[in-house]
Enzyme design. Structure first.
Site, PDB file in Angstrom:
ATOM      1  N   SER A 128       0.572  -1.165   0.058  1.00 39.90           N
ATOM      2  CA  SER A 128       0.054   0.045  -0.114  1.00 39.90           C
ATOM      3  C   SER A 128       0.297   1.313  -0.498  1.00 39.90           C
ATOM      4  CB  SER A 128      -1.240   0.136   0.860  1.00 39.90           C
ATOM      5  OG  SER A 128      -1.514   1.089   1.724  1.00 39.90           O
ATOM      6  N   HIS A 185      -7.201  -3.114   4.891  1.00 43.29           N
ATOM      7  CA  HIS A 185      -6.903  -1.821   4.749  1.00 43.29           C
ATOM      8  C   HIS A 185      -7.468  -1.507   3.701  1.00 43.29           C
ATOM      9  CE1 HIS A 185      -4.184   1.051   2.338  1.00 43.29           C
ATOM     10  NE2 HIS A 185      -3.527   1.072   3.531  1.00 43.29           N
ATOM     11  N   ASN A 186      -7.900  -1.890   2.737  1.00 44.51           N
ATOM     12  CA  ASN A 186      -8.364  -1.120   2.056  1.00 44.51           C
ATOM     13  C   ASN A 186      -9.993  -0.752   2.055  1.00 44.51           C
ATOM     14  OD1 ASN A 186      -6.228  -1.508   0.392  1.00 44.51           O
ATOM     15  ND2 ASN A 186      -7.328  -2.122  -1.404  1.00 44.51           N
ATOM     16  N   GLU A 189     -10.266   1.827   4.235  1.00 48.99           N
ATOM     17  CA  GLU A 189      -9.203   3.539   3.045  1.00 48.99           C
ATOM     18  C   GLU A 189     -10.753   4.015   2.436  1.00 48.99           C
ATOM     19  OE1 GLU A 189      -7.664   3.008  -0.975  1.00 48.99           O
ATOM     20  OE2 GLU A 189      -6.051   2.520   0.658  1.00 48.99           O
TER      21      GLU A 189
END
Length: 481
Positions: A128, A185-186, A189
Site C-alpha cells: 500500500s 486496509h482498503n 480506506e
C-alpha cells in the site's frame, strides 16, 4: 553476480518497487510480457542503475541467485495463476513466488497450499502507498508460507516505509493473511475517504463555505488528532486551481470508481457476521454516485426543501470535526474486529499492534491516529473492540455531542451523511445493553418456529411458543449468533 530478486510486471507500481529496491542496494532482474517495456524501462527510469533486463521467463529465472525470489506485480486473478503455472517448471525446490498485487485472500490461501505441494514457497503480500509509496517506502503486509519470510525479510523491510526507525513491514500470518489484512486496509480506506467527503459536503452545502475556506479548515485539522495522509491530500486537492483560476474540484464529475477491495471487505464481514456498517455504506455511496443520470432526474422530480443554516458556523465546524474523528474511530474498530474474527475462523495469529504499526507509514490510511491503536493493543492484546480501550472510549464520549449535531445538520439541510449516520447508529447499538432483537426473535418464532432464548433461563437453552394456539410444539431450529 546474480540478481537478488526478480520482478514481473513493469506497470507504474512494478517500476517504482524495482527502483526502490535498487536504491536500497538490491540487484533486481525484471521481465514484462511486452518485452519492449523492459528496454524502455532500462533506457528510461532505470538508466544507470544495476537493474537487469530479461526478455523471457527462462532468462529471468537463470539470472537469479538461490533461493530464487520472483515477485509478480500483475493484474490480480487469472493472470497470477497463469504466471505461476509458467514459472513452476523453471524453478527448484525452495524457490519463492511472491504475489504483490491486490489479490483476494482466498486465492492466496489456495496458492500457498498448491505451491507447497510443488515444494515451492509462496508469499501473498499487500503493498500500500500508491506510486509514491512504492518508489520511496510503502507499507508491506506479507503472508503465505512463513518458511519464505527470512529470505525476503531483508528486502521487504529495507524498501518499506519507516516510522521512528521501525519498518512498516512485519510478517502478518499464514496463507492469505497478508492479503486479508490488505483487504481490510482498503476497506478502511474506503471509509476514511467517504467520511472526509461527507465533512466536505456538510461544510460546502450545509454551511455554504467556499472551497478556499474548507481548504483552510482541512489544513488546520491535519495538525491535530485528524493528522493523516488523506486529510493532508484533501487540503492539497482543494487548493488546486484549474486553468481558469477556479478550484479544480468543482470541475470533477461526482461519480466515483472502485476496484472491488471495499466490496470484498463488506462481503466477508457479512459472511463472518461482523457489523462492518460504515465501510459497507461507503461502498454503497460509491455505487449511488455512479447513478449520475438517475440522480439528475431525481433532483428534478424530488426537489429538496430550501433550508439554510443560520447558527454558529464556527461551532458547527467543530461539530463536523468531532463527527469525522468519532466516525473514523468506528471504522477502525469495525475493521479490527473483522480481522479478529478472521483470525479465529482461519486459525491465523494476527498481531494487531504490528498491523497498526505497518499502517502508520507508507500506506494510504497512514495517520498519527494509528499510534494510539498500537498502544491500545500493546496494553490489551486480546481487546475485543477498540471502543473498549480507555483512550478511544474517552475520545468517543468527548465527540458525542458534536457528532450528533453534525448528523442532525445533514438531516435538516438535506445533505446525505451515510457513513457518519451508520457509524453513529453502530455506536449507539454497541453500547445498548438491550436491543429490540427480542421482538425480532419473537417474530421469527411466530412465523417460522425458530425458537428463542429467555432472559430468566441459562444461555443456550431454547424455547418455542405456540403463538396462535394451533401451531403445535414442533420448532424449526435454533438460531446462530
Amino acid at each position: 553476480m546474480k540478481a537478488n530478486i526478480g520482478l514481473i510486471g513493469l506497470a507504474v507500481m512494478g517500476q517504482n518497487l524495482v527502483l526502490n529496491m535498487n536504491d536500497n542496494g538490491f540487484k533486481v532482474a525484471v521481465y514484462n510480457r511486452t518485452t519492449s517495456k523492459v528496454d524502455d524501462f532500462l533506457e528510461g527510469p532505470a538508466k544507470n542503475t544495476e537493474v537487469v533486463g530479461t526478455h523471457s521467463l527462462e532468462e529471468l529465472v537463470d539470472s537469479l541467485e538461490a533461493p530464487r525470489k520472483i515477485m509478480l506485480m500483475v493484474k490480480a486473478g487469472e493472470v497470477v495463476d497463469i504466471y505461476i503455472e509458467k514459472l513452476i517448471p523453471l524453478l527448484s525446490s525452495g524457490d519463492i513466488i511472491i504475489d504483490g498485487g491486490n489479490s483476494l485472500y482466498t486465492d492466496s490461501n489456495r496458492r500457498t497450499d498448491y505451491l507447497k505441494e510443488k515444494d515451492l514457497l509462496f508469499i501473498g503480500t499487500g503493498v500500500s502507498g500508491g506510486e509514491e509509496g512504492a518508489r520511496h517506502g510503502p507499507s508491506i503486509m506479507p503472508g503465505g508460507n512463513k518458511d519464505a519470510w527470512e529470505a525476503v525479510k531483508p528486502i521487504f523491510q529495507a524498501i518499506s516505509a519507516k516510522v521512528d526507525g521501525a519498518p512498516c513491514c512485519e510478517w502478518v500470518g499464514d496463507n492469505g493473511g497478508g492479503h486479508y489484512v490488505k483487504m481490510v486496509h482498503n476497506g478502511i480506506e474506503y471509509g476514511d475517504m467517504q467520511l472526509i467527503c461527507e465533512a466536505y459536503q456538510l461544510m460546502r452545502e450545509g454551511l455554504g463555505l467556499s472551497v478556499d475556506e474548507i481548504q483552510n479548515i482541512f489544513a488546520e485539522w491535519n495538525n491535530g488528532v485528524l493528522d493523516s495522509y488523506l486529510v493532508e491530500i484533501t487540503a492539497n486537492i482543494l487548493a488546486y486551481k484549474d486553468e481558469n483560476g477556479q478550484p479544480l474540484i468543482d470541475c470533477i464529475m461526482d461519480t466515483a470508481g472502485q476496484k472491488g477491495t471495499g466490496k470484498w471487505t463488506g462481503i466477508n464481514a457479512l459472511d463472518m457476521g461482523i457489523p462492518l456498517t460504515l465501510i459497507a455504506e461507503s461502498v454503497f455511496a460509491r455505487c449511488l454516485s455512479a447513478q449520475k443520470d438517475q440522480r439528475v432526474k431525481a433532483a428534478q422530480h424530488l426537489p429538496k426543501l430550501n433550508q439554510t443554516f443560520s447558527g454558529d458556523k464556527l461551532a458547527m465546524i467543530d461539530a463536523i470535526h468531532d463527527a469525522l474523528y468519532a466516525s473514523k474511530i468506528i471504522s477502525y474498530a469495525q475493521g479490527f474486529q473483522l480481522m479478529r474474527e478472521a483470525a479465529t475462523e482461519y486459525d491465523w495469529t494476527l498481531n494487531y499492534g504490528d498491523i497498526a504499526l505497518m499502517w502508520r507509514g507508507g500506506c494510504i490510511i497512514r495517520s498519527q491516529f494509528l499510534s494510539d491503536i498500537k498502544k491500545a493493543y500493546e496494553k490489551a492484546p486480546e481487546l475485543d473492540n477498540l471502543l473498549l480501550a480507555d483512550f478511544f472510549s474517552e475520545a468517543m464520549i468527548k465527540a458525542d455531542t458534536g457528532w450528533r449535531k453534525a448528523v442532525i445538520l445533514g438531516i435538516e439541510l438535506n445533505v446525505p451523511t451515510p457513513a457518519f449516520s451508520s457509524a453513529l447508529a453502530y455506536f449507539d447499538g454497541y453500547r445498548t445493553a438491550r436491543l429490540p432483537a427480542n421482538l425480532l426473535q419473537a417474530q421469527r418464532d411466530y412465523f417460522g418456529a425458530h425458537t428463542y432464548e429467555r432472559t430468566d433461563k441459562p444461555r443456550g437453552e431454547f424455547f418455542h411458543t405456540d403463538w396462535t394456539g394451533h401451531g403445535g410444539d414442533v420448532s424449526s431450529s435454533t438460531y446462530n449468533v
